[in-house]
Design an enzyme around this catalytic site. Structure first.
Site, PDB file in Angstrom:
ATOM      1  CB  SER A 154      11.629 -15.171  36.339  1.00 25.01           C
ATOM      2  OG  SER A 154      10.900 -16.246  36.895  1.00 25.01           O
ATOM      3  CD  GLU A 202       1.061  22.940 -18.174  1.00 18.15           C
ATOM      4  OE1 GLU A 202       0.229  23.830 -17.904  1.00 18.15           O
ATOM      5  OE2 GLU A 202       0.740  21.778 -18.480  1.00 18.15           O
TER       6      GLU A 202
END
Length: 855
Positions: A490, A90
């Protein structure tokens, strides 16, 4: 010579005029733009948009949320080799220039003037920082001039290292990754410090075209760009020729990695996400909040494993439904060439496959399937009688026939076909299948159709320590632990029995277990309830009836005390009374509850009788580490005597004010978390809703469920502090086990999302209990046992096991039983000679006899 002098003067004046004009123009632009330029010093305090992160109580990352994945790092954490790669790509003069690359700008202007097109922007890294932090992406001369002026200001305000740090944390690098650390995680699943040179160069090459040329979308373009970066590094003397030659030949290993996660708890993460959005709106995704949950990482791992193992076993026991799909292979073909087409007409397609193209296509399909925990997708490449070669991303493995011998065809929930005789009976080339790796080798698997949930919590403060809302969040985001309202069967009976003890019954009360028919309009006509075993046991003591799970006893108990009295008592355990049946079906758990509801109710049994509220959000931190919110849950303990006062009832949470968000934060108010401070909140003591005597008697009966009843398989854990209850609903549509140890409550539910039978062999004891056992084996392995403390108001009496009356002197089959003081029987049973008591439980267990000595 005389002619040259005027020309020279003209030329000089021309250039001076142009220079003066340019200077005036630049000055004018500066004077026009300078007042609007931001202060570059603000970059030192810039707030980067960072995602919401969710952690376990012990600091492991669960997940992160946000449009932008970003993990800021300091300059010192950037690998030097990456800095070389980035600058080579860059801005190789970054450390020398003053923020502007005048040569680059001149080149860009020359290209624009001579070609009419913009070929390069001449931007330095400093100029890109100016654009990324302050400016838009519009391509205008005004913005470019502003960018240049800002770059000069930034260079004066910040050091080169500070500028580079800002750049690498802000830059977009494709696939929602902002910053180099996020990119490393997205493409390689590793930190930037862990990447090799080729991978660093790949990321360094992304800023030019992050969306179009990333290694996932366009691997060939990405490799070309990577090799350009490596070539620039070599030309600048940053790497050797050997490094250059080695790395340009490396294939790309990049693939998409989802949000980094150290522990899988997707259902918990989604609960947190929803609550954070409720509190903060869309800022929740960008403000860098960190949320610490109550989740215990090791217990969450155990929960994930236990539930998936149980569902996979249930699914395997019911046969193989076949492959999920069949993927095509791409043939070797060039259709524009008639000679090749003629050859292909005679070729064997199964042997003439374009494998690179085929595997690339398969990879795409496999990656999209998501995370399924213990099983992983694969595609069948070839099949032989002894097994098959299967492909999973990046790997080819052998699946032996021994790993698919179980795969008899699924016929119905109650039947399967004949076992396969070879792999050819099970697999075909191109089948999309699922594999389950284990220490024994590779096995065929499939995504279960049955679903489940597991939730466990700390009974002292309600902190949720593990929560799994289904087999896989990738397949279905519905959280069954908190959203699936099912009948508990139950497993609801302990609440009925506790209510009975509070309404004049004792553990030795004798109830007739005999056929009964009810004609009740609220029960839609005639109702003939039965026991699960289909048997009737006659007069039965309350304790026996619970550990044998006798339905008819439960119904008669409820009928005697009345459903309204039971509802009034049971609602204090955290159940919504509006969803509780007001008829005798309440005794059989026919109301609608969630697994979290059941776990919350069982916490009262486990903590000695105190009402607590579940929560999972422990604290919220800002991006700077400031504590914005910290939970202050009710604690199951008796307040110090000096702190008790007449306002203790104010601690009770009414059902009218209880909301779903309590399961998240443990709060009972709508206080904004921003209003919380770090000042120590006062301890909030939970209200007692069970007397110590009632709690002791109920828990002792629930421990008998495991010692000699329907939960007897849990004896395999070798602990004496376990209590719980199985639950199975009509037609085996729901299977439950809820229970607890000294310091942990856990509830397991198994069933289909659209209620239908699990099969005639399914029950709470055979389907849900094994999951609970697997979970508790790991979850409480390091937790010491704590004995059940005998309250002062409990007495121990020898009784006759048949009548529940006092045992006759010298009675050989007498047993010990506990009673609240003043409720023990006063009459003696008739003297008799009888063989020692034998347990007749037929519902589950090994059939061994355990003497009914209760202390």
């Amino acid at each position: 010579m005389n002619m040259a002098t005027p020309l020279l003067k003209f030329t000089i004046w021309l250039f001076l005029s142009i220079g003066a004009g340019a200077t005036m123009a630049i000055s004018g632009v500066y004077l026009y733009l300078a007042p609007s330029l931001p202060d570059a010093e603000t970059l030192k305090d810039v707030d980067l948009q960072t995602p919401l992160r969710v952690y376990t109580a012990d600091g492991l990352l669960i997940t992160e949320y946000g449009e932008k994945r970003r993990t800021p790092i300091t300059y010192q954490e950037i690998p030097p080799q990456f800095i070389d790669a980035l600058l080579a790509s860059e801005d190789d003069g970054f450390f020398e220039h003053s923020g502007i690359d005048f040569k680059g700008l001149a080149r860009a202007v020359f290209d624009l003037v001579t070609t009419g097109r913009k070929k390069s922007g001449g931007s330095t890294i400093t100029m890109q920082v100016a654009k990324n932090y302050y400016l838009s992406s519009e391509k205008t001369f005004t913005r470019k001039f502003t960018e240049i002026l800002l770059a000069l200001k930034i260079e004066q305000a910040l050091s080169k290292e500070e500028i580079l740090e800002l750049y690498v944390n802000k830059i977009y690098l494709g696939k929602r990754a902002y910053g180099i650390e996020a990119a490393a995680q997205v493409y390689y699943g590793k930190s930037i410090q862990e990447l090799n040179l080729a991978e660093l160069a790949m990321i360094a090459g992304l800023p030019q075209a992050p969306s179009a040329a990333n290694p996932i979308r366009s691997p060939e373009r990405a490799i070309s760009r990577r090799n350009y970066v490596l070539a620039r590094m070599y030309n600048l003397g940053k790497i050797s020729e050997a490094d250059f030659q080695t790395n340009i030949r490396k294939p790309t290993t990049a693939r998409y990695h989802g949000a980094t996660s150290e522990i899988s708890a997707p259902y918990v993460a989604e609960m947190i996400r929803q609550e954070m959005v409720r509190r903060y709106g869309n800022k929740a995704y960008t403000s860098g909040y960190s949320v610490y949950t109550t989740i215990n990482a090791s217990r969450q791992l155990a929960a994930n494993k236990a539930l998936q193992t149980g569902l996979l076993k249930y699914d395997r026991d019911h046969g193989y439904r076949g492959p999920q799909d069949n993927l095509e292979q791409i043939s070797l073909s060039v259709r524009s060439n008639p000679v090749v087409e003629e050859w292909l007409a005679k070729a064997d397609p199964s042997k003439d496959t374009d494998w690179p193209a085929t595997l690339a296509q398969w990879d795409e399909t496999l990656f999209e399937l998501g995370d399924y925990g213990m099983i992983e997708p694969a595609v069948v490449m070839s099949v032989q009688p002894e097994g098959g070669w299967v492909y999973s991303p990046g790997d080819v493995r052998w699946l032996p026939f021994s790993g698919m011998e179980w795969a008899a065809p699924y016929l119905s929930v109650n039947s399967i076909g004949s076992p396969p005789e070879s792999a050819l009976d099970v697999l075909s080339v191109g089948d999309l299948i699922w594999l389950q790796p284990s220490r024994e080798g590779l096995s065929l698997a499939q995504i279960p159709e049955a679903e489940g949930a597991l939730v466990s919590m700390n009974p002292v403060n309600g902190g949720i320590e593990s929560l799994v809302g289904g087999f896989s969040n990738s397949d279905n985001q519905f959280n069954r632990a908190t959203q699936a309202e099912r009948q508990p069967g139950s497993s609801f009976k302990p609440f009925i029995y506790s209510a009975a003890l509070d309404n004049g019954f004792t553990t030795a009360s004798l109830i007739n277990d005999a056929p009964v028919v009810f004609k009740d309009a609220s029960l839609e006509g005639t109702w003939r309830p039965e026991n699960y075993s289909g048997k009737f046991y006659g007069p039965t003591r309350l304790r026996e009836a619970l550990y044998r799970s006798q339905n008819l006893v439960s119904i008669r108990i409820l009928k005697q005390m009345g459903p309204p009295a039971a509802v009034r008592y049971i609602k204090e355990f955290g159940f919504n009374p509006a969803k509780m049946n007001k008829d005798l079906s309440l005794a059989l758990g026919a109301s609608s509850v969630t697994p979290l509801d059941v776990a919350t109710g069982y916490s009262v049994f486990a903590n000695g009788g105190y009402k607590i509220s579940p929560f999972v959000m422990q604290k919220i931190l800002s991006d700077t580490g400031e504590v914005l919110y910290e939970a202050n849950p009710f604690i199951a303990a008796t307040p110090p005597q000096t702190e008790q006062d007449e306002s203790e009832e104010s601690l009770v949470i009414s059902e009218d004010t209880k909301t779903d968000k309590q399961a998240i934060s443990g709060d009972v108010s709508d206080t904004n978390p921003a209003d919380f401070t770090e000042e120590q909140e006062p301890v909030r003591y939970a209200p007692r809703i069970m007397s110590p005597e009632n709690n002791y008697l109920t828990v002792s009966m629930m421990r008998d469920v495991i010692r000699r009843g329907t939960g007897r398989k849990a004896l395999a854990l070798g602990r004496n502090d376990l209590a719980g209850k199985t639950g199975t609903t009509n037609d085996q549509k729901d299977a439950w086990f809820a229970g607890f140890s000294s310091d942990l409550v856990a509830t397991v539910w198994i069933g289909f999302d659209q209620p239908s039978t699990l099969g005639r062999w399914a029950s709470g004891g055979t389907t849900a209990l094994p999951v609970w056992i697997d979970y508790m084996r790991d979850a409480v392995a390091d937790s010491p046992e704590r004995p059940l403390e005998l309250p002062e108001g409990i007495v121990t009496v020898r009784i006759d096991p048949e009548s529940g009356l006092l045992a006759s002197p010298g009675q050989s089959d007498a047993i010990f039983e506990y009673f609240k003081a003043g409720t023990a029987p006063t009459e003696y049973a008739r003297a008799k000679s009888i063989l020692p008591y034998q347990d007749e439980d037929t519902n589950s267990g090994t059939g061994s006899v355990i003497p009914e000595q209760l202390f």
